[in-house]
Design a protein around this motif. Structure first.
Motif, short mmCIF file in Angstrom:
data_model
loop_
_atom_site.label_atom_id
_atom_site.label_comp_id
_atom_site.label_asym_id
_atom_site.label_seq_id
_atom_site.Cartn_x
_atom_site.Cartn_y
_atom_site.Cartn_z
N ALA A 66 32.72 17.96 67.81
CA ALA A 66 33.24 18.52 69.06
C ALA A 66 33.75 19.94 68.87
CB ALA A 66 34.36 17.61 69.59
N GLU A 67 34.46 20.18 67.77
CA GLU A 67 35.03 21.51 67.54
C GLU A 67 33.93 22.56 67.38
OE1 GLU A 67 38.05 23.80 64.41
OE2 GLU A 67 37.76 21.62 64.29
N PHE A 68 32.88 22.20 66.62
CA PHE A 68 31.81 23.17 66.41
C PHE A 68 30.97 23.35 67.67
CE2 PHE A 68 27.70 24.71 64.86
CZ PHE A 68 28.13 25.79 64.11
N LEU A 69 30.81 22.32 68.46
CA LEU A 69 30.08 22.47 69.72
C LEU A 69 30.82 23.40 70.68
CD1 LEU A 69 28.74 18.86 70.43
CD2 LEU A 69 27.46 20.86 69.62
N LEU A 70 32.15 23.34 70.68
CA LEU A 70 32.91 24.28 71.50
C LEU A 70 32.72 25.71 71.01
CD1 LEU A 70 36.28 22.35 72.05
CD2 LEU A 70 34.55 22.92 73.77
N LEU A 71 32.70 25.89 69.68
CA LEU A 71 32.45 27.21 69.12
C LEU A 71 31.06 27.70 69.51
CD1 LEU A 71 33.20 29.55 67.15
CD2 LEU A 71 32.17 28.18 65.33
N LEU A 251 20.93 27.69 66.32
CA LEU A 251 19.56 28.07 66.65
C LEU A 251 19.06 27.31 67.88
CD1 LEU A 251 17.85 28.24 63.12
CD2 LEU A 251 18.46 30.14 64.61
N PHE A 252 19.37 26.01 67.96
CA PHE A 252 18.96 25.24 69.12
C PHE A 252 19.64 25.76 70.39
CE2 PHE A 252 18.07 21.48 66.12
CZ PHE A 252 16.72 21.82 66.05
N ALA A 253 20.89 26.18 70.25
CA ALA A 253 21.60 26.75 71.41
C ALA A 253 20.93 28.03 71.87
CB ALA A 253 23.06 27.01 71.06
N LEU A 254 20.51 28.86 70.92
CA LEU A 254 19.83 30.11 71.27
C LEU A 254 18.48 29.83 71.94
CD1 LEU A 254 19.85 33.18 71.19
CD2 LEU A 254 18.95 33.08 68.86
N VAL A 255 17.77 28.81 71.45
CA VAL A 255 16.49 28.44 72.06
C VAL A 255 16.70 27.92 73.47
CG1 VAL A 255 14.57 26.81 71.92
CG2 VAL A 255 15.34 27.98 69.86
N VAL A 256 17.73 27.10 73.68
CA VAL A 256 18.02 26.59 75.02
C VAL A 256 18.37 27.73 75.97
CG1 VAL A 256 19.65 25.19 76.37
CG2 VAL A 256 18.69 24.28 74.26
N LEU A 257 19.20 28.66 75.49
CA LEU A 257 19.59 29.81 76.32
C LEU A 257 18.37 30.64 76.69
CD1 LEU A 257 21.91 31.45 77.56
CD2 LEU A 257 22.12 32.65 75.37
N SER A 258 17.51 30.92 75.72
CA SER A 258 16.29 31.69 76.00
C SER A 258 15.35 30.91 76.90
CB SER A 258 15.60 32.04 74.68
OG SER A 258 16.41 32.85 73.86
N GLY A 259 15.25 29.59 76.67
CA GLY A 259 14.36 28.78 77.48
C GLY A 259 14.79 28.71 78.94
#
Length: 567
Positions: A66-71, A251-259
């Motif tokens: 949870a903490e890292f997902l918030l980051l 990286l997955f967050a960046l892909v989702v944002l770009s997608g």
């Protein structure tokens, strides 16, 4: 008979030009491979394969605490906010600069012709366009420190100059009949320009603005690597500390944002009738047909909702970034800028011989990168096009076809292209440096992979917008799938594919700087070292060499396009 000769001779000349250019390209690629050391010495670091295995295995177990997902969420919002604010200012620069860079403004409004003033404006905007946003970021860090203003300005200045060039080309290619009709009716030139030309150009401006926003997200991630914050900064920290599980989450967050941005952009462009992010009509930007401007300016709810969402995103981004814009006009900022200028001149050309060597390495890196990206982009573009392999597509029409097989290839290809273009080239370079010794080869591969994703998606849109009547005629005559592809699809798409490859080569030469930051060689590496050590006279000398190299590549690219596509 004379008519036949008149047709055959231009075709022979064109074939001869293609053969000559192909030979030049092969020679350039061979020289670049030699410069990269492919034909001599060891290139692979065998001890790095273990790290590659750990990195790939971590993709199956990303950090989901949870903490890292918030980051991660905070970093993603910061990257999005940097991109939105930077794009906003770049569009303002692009709008003003695009008007003054256009031939139609000087000809029709001012009535002076596009002579010296036009060349001066274009020349002034060409310099910031040639310098990569990473270099701007490193420069502004020395002025403002680690302030959000750094990322905003580093995106706004070069992207504003690029946008001005494209906006000017759109204006010059927009049909002028409505404006001329207003002028002939006695309407003042400025009013005729505003009411007869701008509404027709606006849909294509809007389409390109969203494409530039997609590019800004990638740029914001790159700027994070130099400490500007956001996903790029967190990815770099995780990679440096070998926390691969955290890196994959980012990286997955960046892909989702770009997608998500890609999807939003695609839906909006579909509504306004601009199906391509960047429509190159071989040599020029092709404008959207004027009839679509009515939908943009007066009534389409989806477009109105998008514009409302853009306004809300901008308000949120300005609040979230918290950039101190007052620093722009503070006396201390002026003193620091003046001090940098005084320290930078005269430039130090004592290492000019070494700079020429680094220029050749940079050029070789860009050639290898664009060759790899072009070949890979062409292959994956056909797999990612929705009108080829799907049921009812060009290659599936009238044949026994497994519907799910086509869908699977389409989804996997599009995800691969999204993933490769969403990840910044410096991150790819750091990954390839696990198994390759430092030099221009890992930088070339990293740039190639990143640009493969960009070119593949642009090329797929070319295929999706094809006129399918020739292919249907071939199918009706009993042609096989391979024959339809070779004679109906490939000849219709290759001219724009080549134009896109040459266009991206101009962009790729600028991007060699960002992989040089992580040790991939070329002018980027030495330029980063000079800026970090405040050696401004050497920075100016290196930048002048880099700008000259960029302009040379631009001219060669334009000459190749003219040679290939002129009648």
């Amino acid at each position: 008979m004379s008519c036949i000769r008149g047709i055959i001779k231009p075709q022979r000349r064109r074939d001869w030009r293609f053969g000559r250019v192909f030979a030049i390209v092969l020679g350039a690629v061979g020289w670049s491979l030699y410069a990269a050391g492919v034909f001599r010495g060891d290139l692979v670091n065998a001890g790095g394969w273990g790290l590659v295995g750990q990195f790939l295995a971590a993709a199956t177990r990303p950090e989901v605490g949870a903490e890292f997902l918030l980051l991660t969420c905070d970093a993603a919002l910061k990257t999005l906010a940097f991109a939105a604010v930077g794009t906003f200012f770049s569009l303002i620069v692009g709008l003003v600069g695009g008007i003054f860079c256009s031939e139609v403004w000087w000809e029709s409004v001012l009535g002076v012709g596009f002579g010296v003033p036009w060349l001066v404006v274009r020349g002034l905007l060409a310099i910031p366009r040639a310098i990569h946003e990473l270099i701007w970021g490193l420069f502004f860090i020395n002025i403002f420190g680690l302030n959000p203003l750094v990322a905003v300005l580093a995106i706004a200045i070069p992207f504003g100059a690029i946008t001005a060039k494209v906006f000017a080309e759109i204006l010059d290619e927009t049909p002028r009949q409505p404006m001329l009709a207003l002028l002939s009716s006695g309407v003042p030139p400025l009013s005729a320009f505003l009411y007869g030309l701008i509404p027709l150009a606006f849909p294509n401006w809007l389409a390109y603005a969203f494409y530039r926003f997609e590019c800004s997200i990638r740029a914001a991630a790159v700027l994070g690597i130099i400490g500007a914050g956001g996903l790029g900064y967190q990815i770099y920290l995780s990679l440096q500390s070998l926390r691969y599980e955290e890196m994959w989450t980012l990286l997955f967050a960046l892909v989702v944002l770009s997608g998500c941005t890609d999807l939003w952009s695609g839906l909006l462009r579909l509504r306004i009738g601009a199906p391509s992010r960047l429509d190159l009509n071989v040599l020029q930007v092709k404008s959207v047909q004027g009839g679509n401007s009515d939908r943009v300016l007066s009534g389409d709810r989806a477009i109105q909702f998008s514009l409302f969402a853009v306004a809300a995103l901008l308000l949120f981004s300005f609040w979230y970034v918290q950039a101190d814009f007052s620093k722009l006009w503070m006396p201390r900022t002026g003193e620091l800028l003046l001090g940098v200028v005084e320290d930078a001149f005269p430039p130090d050309f004592s290492q000019l011989g070494q700079l020429f060597i680094l220029c050749s390495q940079t050029l070789a890196m860009s050639i290898l990168a664009i060759a790899f990206a072009g070949c890979g982009g062409i292959i994956f573009s056909f797999l990612a096009a929705n009108n080829l392999l799907l049921a009812g597509g060009i290659l599936a029409a009238g044949r026994n076809h497994n519907r799910w097989w086509g869908i699977g290839i389409l989804v996997l290809s599009r995800f691969f292209l999204l993933f490769t273009r969403a990840i910044p080239a410096p991150i790819w370079a750091l990954i390839f440096l696990f198994v390759l010794f430092p030099g221009i080869l890992p930088g070339a591969i990293a740039l190639g992979v990143h640009n493969l994703g960009i070119l593949g998606r642009l090329m797929a849109e070319v295929t999706e917008n094809l006129d399918d009547r020739p292919s249907k005629s071939l199918t009706a005559l009993g042609a096989s799938g391979a024959q339809v592809f070779l004679y109906g699809v490939l000849p219709a798409t290759m001219p724009k594919f080549i134009a896109y490859i040459l266009y991206r080569w101009e962009t790729c030469i600028r991007a060699t700087v960002i992989v040089g930051l992580v040790g991939a060689g070329g002018l980027g590496r030495v330029l980063t070292e000079q800026i970090s050590s405040f050696d401004y006279p050497s920075v100016v000398a290196t930048l002048l060499c880099f700008i000259c190299l960029t302009f040379a590549v631009d001219m060669v690219s334009a000459a190749l396009r003219r040679s290939l596509f002129s009648s």
